[in-house]
Design an enzyme around this catalytic site. Structure first.
Site, short mmCIF file in Angstrom:
data_model
loop_
_atom_site.label_atom_id
_atom_site.label_comp_id
_atom_site.label_asym_id
_atom_site.label_seq_id
_atom_site.Cartn_x
_atom_site.Cartn_y
_atom_site.Cartn_z
N CYS A 11 -6.40 7.30 -6.96
CA CYS A 11 -5.65 7.73 -5.78
C CYS A 11 -4.15 7.73 -6.01
O CYS A 11 -3.64 7.05 -6.89
CB CYS A 11 -5.92 6.82 -4.58
SG CYS A 11 -7.61 6.86 -4.04
N GLY A 37 -5.31 12.26 -8.10
CA GLY A 37 -6.48 12.49 -7.26
C GLY A 37 -6.54 13.93 -6.82
O GLY A 37 -5.57 14.44 -6.25
N ASN A 112 -4.15 2.91 -2.98
CA ASN A 112 -4.50 3.25 -4.35
C ASN A 112 -4.95 1.95 -5.00
O ASN A 112 -4.24 0.95 -4.92
CB ASN A 112 -3.25 3.80 -5.06
CG ASN A 112 -3.38 3.83 -6.58
OD1 ASN A 112 -2.44 3.53 -7.29
ND2 ASN A 112 -4.53 4.18 -7.07
N GLY A 113 -6.12 1.96 -5.60
CA GLY A 113 -6.57 0.74 -6.27
C GLY A 113 -7.97 0.36 -5.84
O GLY A 113 -8.71 1.18 -5.30
N TYR A 257 -1.48 6.68 -20.42
CA TYR A 257 -2.12 7.93 -20.02
C TYR A 257 -1.93 8.35 -18.56
O TYR A 257 -1.64 9.50 -18.28
CB TYR A 257 -3.63 7.83 -20.33
CG TYR A 257 -4.44 8.95 -19.75
CD1 TYR A 257 -4.30 10.25 -20.25
CD2 TYR A 257 -5.34 8.74 -18.70
CE1 TYR A 257 -5.04 11.30 -19.71
CE2 TYR A 257 -6.08 9.78 -18.17
CZ TYR A 257 -5.92 11.06 -18.67
OH TYR A 257 -6.63 12.09 -18.15
#
Ligand code: SF4
Length: 483
Positions: A11, A37, A112-113, A257
């Protein structure tokens, strides 16, 4: 679900306070965070009186290019979210931000997470009569806030985050505040920016990455600190630190990345970090070769660093088709094989008759690496050596990154030599974990107190995996995964 044999962020979040047309600013921010996302997106705005919301499947550009949608999102305050679905069952009720009406007013939240005790909390909350509408972890926050005995929303939020365990960054919007929160170890990123406000006062933005600030012309102010709550209103930014300070463990894979190369993470340029990782890799694992070729796009900066440090020519020996973001046909094994060629093709003129060093950021299942190596050999490469700008990915991530279960990770089951044979390269090397830390400006990995979360490379999980431990009795397969 994207099938490019890479781990994926689950996310991206963005928030705006006191800016003209907050929905448009948020849509731009989400556009810059699209790599975090791609399955669904949502924005909630507040116009000073009411909340407004749009949620849709697909990309940011598919949703907010519609003037009617934007007209339905008025106001100078907003939060937004991009979702990557791990299960392929993206349905609108699972799209964030989530909105709830409380006795103190409206509350919208996106995160997010991953909460590692979400399942355990859900069971406890359900026993207390809470009815869940979705499978999102954000809903756990909402229910914890709803049942909290504190009287104001900030105290309730603190009460809620003290009960959750996990790696998360969240943005929330109430009648009175834009709120940003990072987990106590700061595993997932969140930055604060400033721009001209709607009324001559300051405007504020929160974003998963600084590239979300750049696109809206916001000035980078700072990272939200691990364990910090930033409370933003017209009087400015108030910082609350409800947790006992701990040594941060930022996700090292963001450097390798996930993050966009033009972003700053912990104040460091991701692009420069990747070049330094490539240079360190060249020092640790040199190759006798004629040309350094990146696996695009994420392998490019590391390959540049490798080429500079080794003195071998850098060439774009693989070209990526930017108009195919994913395999659009059912991913059978046969189509997966073709899917690699939809995205990448060998640049024969740069490869034929040469000894090639391919530089990539990671090997997950190895399926894509194998196809790329085959493609490069078919284009006439004399030798193919592969160098990877991350240590072997031996463990799954439980902190918000979609990785396959451990049994499917090539490095979990095979030695480096075995992996080289399976992928079909003449030689294969990974940067060492110490080398990675050195490239990121640390003296090496301090085993007793590492500077980053690196669990997918070491199995050293810094945050308790409560749900997995609870499942041990009933799911023997998880036992194997956690051992
Ligand atoms: S396990 Fe790996 S991908 Fe997950 S947060 Fe830690 S370093 Fe990042």
């Amino acid at each position: 679900m994207i099938d490019d044999d890479k781990p994926h962020e689950e996310c991206g979040v963005f928030g705006a306070w006191n800016v003209a047309d907050a929905a448009a600013i948020t849509a731009l921010g989400l556009h810059a965070l699209q790599h975090r996302g791609q399955e669904a997106t949502g924005i909630v705005t507040h116009d000073g009186v009411r909340f407004h919301s749009h949620k849709g499947l697909g990309l940011v550009g598919d949703n907010y290019g519609d003037a009617k949608v934007m007209a339905g999102l008025p106001g100078p305050r907003a939060i937004g979210h991009n979702r990557y679905a791990t299960t392929g069952d993206t349905v609108l009720r699972n799209v964030q931000p989530l909105f709830a009406e409380f006795e103190f007013g409206g509350f919208a939240v996106g995160h997010n997470g991953n909460l590692t005790n979400a399942h355990t909390l859900r069971k406890a909350l359900t026993r207390r009569g809470c009815l869940f509408q979705s499978t999102m972890d954000s809903e756990v926050f909402v229910h914890l806030i709803a049942i909290s005995l504190y009287s104001n929303v900030v105290d309730r939020l603190i009460d809620a985050i003290k009960q959750v365990i996990g790696a998360y960054s969240l943005v929330a919007l109430t009648n009175e505040h834009l709120i940003g929160v990072r987990d106590p170890l700061g595993v997932r990123p969140l930055v604060l920016g400033k721009l001209s406000g709607a009324d001559g006062k300051a405007g504020w933005v929160l974003s998963s990455e600084s590239c979300g600030l750049d696109i809206v012309g916001a000035e980078f102010v700072r990272d939200v600190e691990p364990g910090e709550i930033v409370l933003i209103d017209d009087s400015g930014v108030q910082s609350i630190k409800p947790f006992t300070p701990q040594k941060p463990r930022f996700c090292v894979f963001e450097y390798i990345y996930f993050a966009r190369p033009d972003s700053l993470m912990e104040g460091n340029s991701v692009y420069s970090a990747r070049k330094k990782i490539g240079a360190q890799l060249a020092m640790e694992a040199p190759a006798e070769a004629d040309v350094v070729v990146p696996v695009p796009d994420s392998g490019v900066p590391a390959a540049m660093g490798f080429a500079e440090a080794s003195g071998i020519n850098f060439e774009l020996g693989i070209i990526r088709n930017h108009y195919v973001g994913r395999t659009f046909i059912e991913p059978t094994d046969q189509i997966r094989h073709l899917g690699v060629r939809l995205k990448h093709s060998a640049n024969r003129a740069m490869i034929e008759g040469k000894r090639v060093v391919l530089v990539d950021d990671s090997i997950v299942r190895g399926t894509t690496s194998k196809k790329i190596v085959e493609m490069v050999r078919q284009a006439g490469a004399k030798e193919v050596h592969m160098r990877i700008a991350g240590p072997p990915t031996t463990h799954s991530c439980f902190y918000g990154i979609d990785t396959p279960e451990r049994g499917k990770l090539l490095a979990a089951r095979n030695s480096v030599d075995e992996m080289a044979k399976l992928i079909g390269v003449d030689s294969l090397s990974f940067i060492t974990i110490d080398g990675l830390y050195k490239a990121l400006g640390k003296p090496g990995r301090d085993a007793l107190s590492p500077a980053f979360c690196d669990a997918c490379f070491t199995g050293d999980y810094p945050i308790a995996l409560t749900d997995n431990n609870e499942a041990r009795d009933t799911q023997p397969s998880l036992l194997a995964e956690m051992s």
